[in-house]
Write a protein that holds these residues in place. Structure first.
Motif, mmCIF file in Angstrom:
data_model
loop_
_atom_site.group_PDB
_atom_site.id
_atom_site.type_symbol
_atom_site.label_atom_id
_atom_site.label_comp_id
_atom_site.label_asym_id
_atom_site.label_seq_id
_atom_site.Cartn_x
_atom_site.Cartn_y
_atom_site.Cartn_z
ATOM 1 N N GLU A 1 -17.999 7.287 1.043
ATOM 2 C CA GLU A 1 -16.736 6.883 0.416
ATOM 3 C C GLU A 1 -16.938 5.560 -0.314
ATOM 4 O O GLU A 1 -17.510 4.621 0.231
ATOM 5 C CB GLU A 1 -15.656 6.747 1.490
ATOM 6 C CG GLU A 1 -14.340 6.189 1.007
ATOM 7 C CD GLU A 1 -13.354 5.988 2.147
ATOM 8 O OE1 GLU A 1 -12.733 4.902 2.219
ATOM 9 O OE2 GLU A 1 -13.204 6.905 2.979
ATOM 10 N N TYR A 2 -16.442 5.487 -1.575
ATOM 11 C CA TYR A 2 -16.607 4.288 -2.390
ATOM 12 C C TYR A 2 -15.296 3.950 -3.092
ATOM 13 O O TYR A 2 -14.453 4.822 -3.327
ATOM 14 C CB TYR A 2 -17.705 4.494 -3.445
ATOM 15 C CG TYR A 2 -19.090 4.651 -2.861
ATOM 16 C CD1 TYR A 2 -19.865 3.543 -2.540
ATOM 17 C CD2 TYR A 2 -19.622 5.910 -2.601
ATOM 18 C CE1 TYR A 2 -21.128 3.683 -1.999
ATOM 19 C CE2 TYR A 2 -20.876 6.065 -2.053
ATOM 20 C CZ TYR A 2 -21.636 4.944 -1.755
ATOM 21 O OH TYR A 2 -22.877 5.085 -1.211
ATOM 22 N N SER A 3 -15.156 2.672 -3.429
ATOM 23 C CA SER A 3 -13.963 2.217 -4.149
ATOM 24 C C SER A 3 -14.023 2.678 -5.596
ATOM 25 O O SER A 3 -15.055 2.594 -6.252
ATOM 26 C CB SER A 3 -13.862 0.691 -4.092
ATOM 27 O OG SER A 3 -13.752 0.246 -2.764
ATOM 28 N N TYR A 4 -12.895 3.153 -6.068
ATOM 29 C CA TYR A 4 -12.804 3.640 -7.440
ATOM 30 C C TYR A 4 -12.653 2.470 -8.416
ATOM 31 O O TYR A 4 -12.058 1.440 -8.082
ATOM 32 C CB TYR A 4 -11.616 4.586 -7.586
ATOM 33 C CG TYR A 4 -11.398 5.077 -8.993
ATOM 34 C CD1 TYR A 4 -12.168 6.108 -9.515
ATOM 35 C CD2 TYR A 4 -10.424 4.503 -9.807
ATOM 36 C CE1 TYR A 4 -11.978 6.556 -10.813
ATOM 37 C CE2 TYR A 4 -10.217 4.945 -11.100
ATOM 38 C CZ TYR A 4 -11.008 5.968 -11.601
ATOM 39 O OH TYR A 4 -10.813 6.398 -12.878
ATOM 40 N N ARG A 5 -13.195 2.645 -9.622
ATOM 41 C CA ARG A 5 -13.057 1.647 -10.686
ATOM 42 C C ARG A 5 -12.483 2.317 -11.916
ATOM 43 O O ARG A 5 -12.858 3.453 -12.226
ATOM 44 C CB ARG A 5 -14.422 1.030 -11.018
ATOM 45 C CG ARG A 5 -15.087 0.346 -9.824
ATOM 46 C CD ARG A 5 -16.491 -0.090 -10.153
ATOM 47 N NE ARG A 5 -17.184 -0.640 -8.972
ATOM 48 C CZ ARG A 5 -18.457 -0.986 -8.952
ATOM 49 N NH1 ARG A 5 -19.198 -0.855 -10.053
ATOM 50 N NH2 ARG A 5 -18.996 -1.464 -7.855
ATOM 51 N N VAL B 1 -4.131 -3.247 -7.489
ATOM 52 C CA VAL B 1 -5.104 -4.166 -6.895
ATOM 53 C C VAL B 1 -6.336 -3.402 -6.409
ATOM 54 O O VAL B 1 -7.469 -3.837 -6.615
ATOM 55 C CB VAL B 1 -4.465 -4.945 -5.731
ATOM 56 C CG1 VAL B 1 -5.486 -5.873 -5.070
ATOM 57 C CG2 VAL B 1 -3.281 -5.753 -6.232
ATOM 58 N N GLN B 2 -6.119 -2.276 -5.779
ATOM 59 C CA GLN B 2 -7.228 -1.480 -5.258
ATOM 60 C C GLN B 2 -6.857 0.000 -5.361
ATOM 61 O O GLN B 2 -5.813 0.417 -4.874
ATOM 62 C CB GLN B 2 -7.517 -1.845 -3.793
ATOM 63 C CG GLN B 2 -8.694 -1.088 -3.197
ATOM 64 C CD GLN B 2 -8.979 -1.512 -1.769
ATOM 65 O OE1 GLN B 2 -8.354 -2.437 -1.268
ATOM 66 N NE2 GLN B 2 -9.912 -0.854 -1.121
ATOM 67 N N THR C 1 0.848 -1.192 0.000
ATOM 68 C CA THR C 1 0.000 0.000 0.000
ATOM 69 C C THR C 1 0.885 1.244 0.000
ATOM 70 O O THR C 1 1.839 1.331 0.781
ATOM 71 C CB THR C 1 -0.912 0.027 1.233
ATOM 72 O OG1 THR C 1 -1.725 -1.151 1.222
ATOM 73 C CG2 THR C 1 -1.817 1.253 1.215
ATOM 74 N N ILE C 2 0.573 2.193 -0.853
ATOM 75 C CA ILE C 2 1.316 3.446 -0.923
ATOM 76 C C ILE C 2 0.935 4.292 0.294
ATOM 77 O O ILE C 2 -0.238 4.499 0.573
ATOM 78 C CB ILE C 2 1.010 4.191 -2.229
ATOM 79 C CG1 ILE C 2 1.425 3.315 -3.438
ATOM 80 C CG2 ILE C 2 1.727 5.530 -2.288
ATOM 81 C CD1 ILE C 2 1.099 3.926 -4.773
ATOM 82 N N SER C 3 1.917 4.758 1.018
ATOM 83 C CA SER C 3 1.679 5.479 2.274
ATOM 84 C C SER C 3 1.138 6.875 1.998
ATOM 85 O O SER C 3 1.069 7.337 0.860
ATOM 86 C CB SER C 3 2.983 5.576 3.072
ATOM 87 O OG SER C 3 3.920 6.372 2.387
#
Length: 432
Positions: free
Chosen positions: A128-132, A112-113, A62-64
């Motif tokens: 808040e929602y996950s981007y696609r 991945v996310q 994960t990018i900090s």
């Protein structure tokens, strides 16, 4: 969503609106692969790195919040603003330099996310929602439950969302206050003082005030370290006293050895002159040998005590260094958590403000008036937020904040009134 709301939303009959939505979804899917290859990485993105023949560097990372990714063997690499291919080349080049390879290893990186996006205002489920990849404004609206909210229910729903956001913000602020107290305690312990340094401008404790619980922990940690040092000092004192005692015993034994040695010399002289029997010499020589053996044991005990003193002194000097390393590590973790907490609090406050404005405006709209939807995107570019108007087909990016506003559309009403006035004037002219 009802048929009436669908017509109001798209300006088209229901079947036509569904066809338009399907076409837009297919277009987004077709662009997904191309978009990912051109996507610039940022904080909170989770990437999968695969370095061939290097299993230690293969996995998900994960990018900090600082925009870097920490990899084994290589260390921290700045990933924010890079595309996946650029990051892969950088990992290969860094590994080649670190390991002294002749050729850079093959590296593959995929997202991945993505970091999330946010949506507020006149939607069914703000948050808040996950981007696609390849997402448009219309896709984001569908994820949030639709673009339209009926005026008679929007006030209640917005109130619930606002209360939820206010509760979350309150919990985050309480957690942040605890973290600030812990940060102040760690800073005070790092400075080897009970109270933190104060800011001369505000007279406030630097980094926040120490709470009673954190102050108790600070005192307990300080007392524990002092007790350990005191125990080691007592051990050193006892060992030094033991060395003094052994030296005194050694000196007494040396005097005894010299006396017996003189007696051995005299006995040998007497035996040589025939004044003493020969069997008298052996016990004296045995006594000298025993005294010398005891002196060697004393020397060994003195050396062992000195070694123990050196070990205790090294332990005392390393206690402070080891504790300093632990404090610095804990302090960095707390500061990172506080930074992330600030961003979450800011997002919750934006949601609260938007709901207070947009939901109230939608509630004031009359039920028979036509409504239009206004889209606004807040996007951070070069560490600066930028706000601009958007449409249903405007591409979304990770981290965007999409604001949806329901506005009264008086254009059609005014046009109808003007048409009726024209018809009345025309009829009056014909009657004349």
């Amino acid at each position: 969503m009802t048929q009436q709301a669908s017509r109001l939303l798209f300006g088209l009959p229901l079947p036509t609106g569904l066809l338009l939505l399907g076409a837009l979804s297919l277009a987004c899917t077709g662009r997904a692969a191309a978009t990912e290859s051109q996507y610039s990485l940022g904080p909170q993105d989770r990437v999968k790195i695969h370095v061939y023949e290097w299993p230690a560097l293969t996995g998900e990372f994960t990018i900090s919040s600082e925009g870097s990714v920490s990899l084994p063997l290589i260390g921290d690499i700045t990933a924010a603003g890079l595309q996946t291919t650029q990051l892969a080349n950088l990992v290969s080049s860094r590994l080649k330099d670190k390991a002294g390879l002749t050729e850079p290893p093959s590296t593959a990186i995929g997202v991945v996310q993505y970091r999330p996006f946010y949506i507020i205002g006149g939607v069914e489920r703000a948050g808040e929602y996950s981007y696609r990849p390849g997402m448009l404004v219309l896709n984001a609206m569908s994820i949030a439950g639709g673009l339209y909210r009926r005026p008679e229910t929007s006030t209640w729903t917005a109130s619930q969302d606002r209360l939820r956001a206010e509760g979350e913000a309150q919990a985050l602020r309480a957690r942040r206050s605890d973290l600030l107290a812990r940060q102040a305690r760690l800073q005070a312990e790092l400075a080897q003082q009970t109270k933190p340094a104060t800011n001369p401008k505000t007279s406030e404790p630097a980094g926040g005030a120490i709470s009673e619980g954190e102050r108790s922990m600070l005192n307990a940690q300080r007392d524990r370290q002092q007790n350990e040092v005191r125990a080691l000092q007592q051990s050193v004192t006892l060992l030094k006293e033991e060395i003094v005692s052994l030296k005194a015993q050694y000196d007494a034994a040396e005097k005894q050895r010299l006396a017996v040695q003189r007696e051995v010399t005299d006995t040998r002289d007497y035996i040589g002159r025939g004044l003493a029997p020969t069997n008298r010499l052996m016990p004296l020589e045995r006594t000298v040998a025993q005294i010398e053996r005891e002196q060697k044991e004393m020397d060994t005990q003195v050396l062992r005590a000195k070694q123990q003193i050196n070990a205790a002194e090294r332990t005392m000097s390393s206690l402070a260094d080891e504790r300093t390393v632990v404090i610095i590590r804990d302090l960095l973790e707390v500061q990172t958590t506080i930074h992330e907490m600030d961003k979450r609090i800011l997002s919750a406050e934006r949601i609260i403000q938007a709901h207070s404005a947009y939901a109230g405006e939608a509630a004031r709209s009359s039920s028979d008036a036509a409504m239009r939807i206004s889209y606004t995107i807040v996007r951070t570019e070069n560490s600066q937020p930028r706000e601009f108007d958007a449409e249903e087909t405007t591409p979304m990016k990770p981290g965007d904040i999409l604001k949806v506003q329901l506005l009264r559309d008086d254009t059609g009403i005014n046009d109808g009134r003007n048409l009726r006035l024209s018809q009345i004037r025309s009829k009056l002219s014909q009657d004349r």
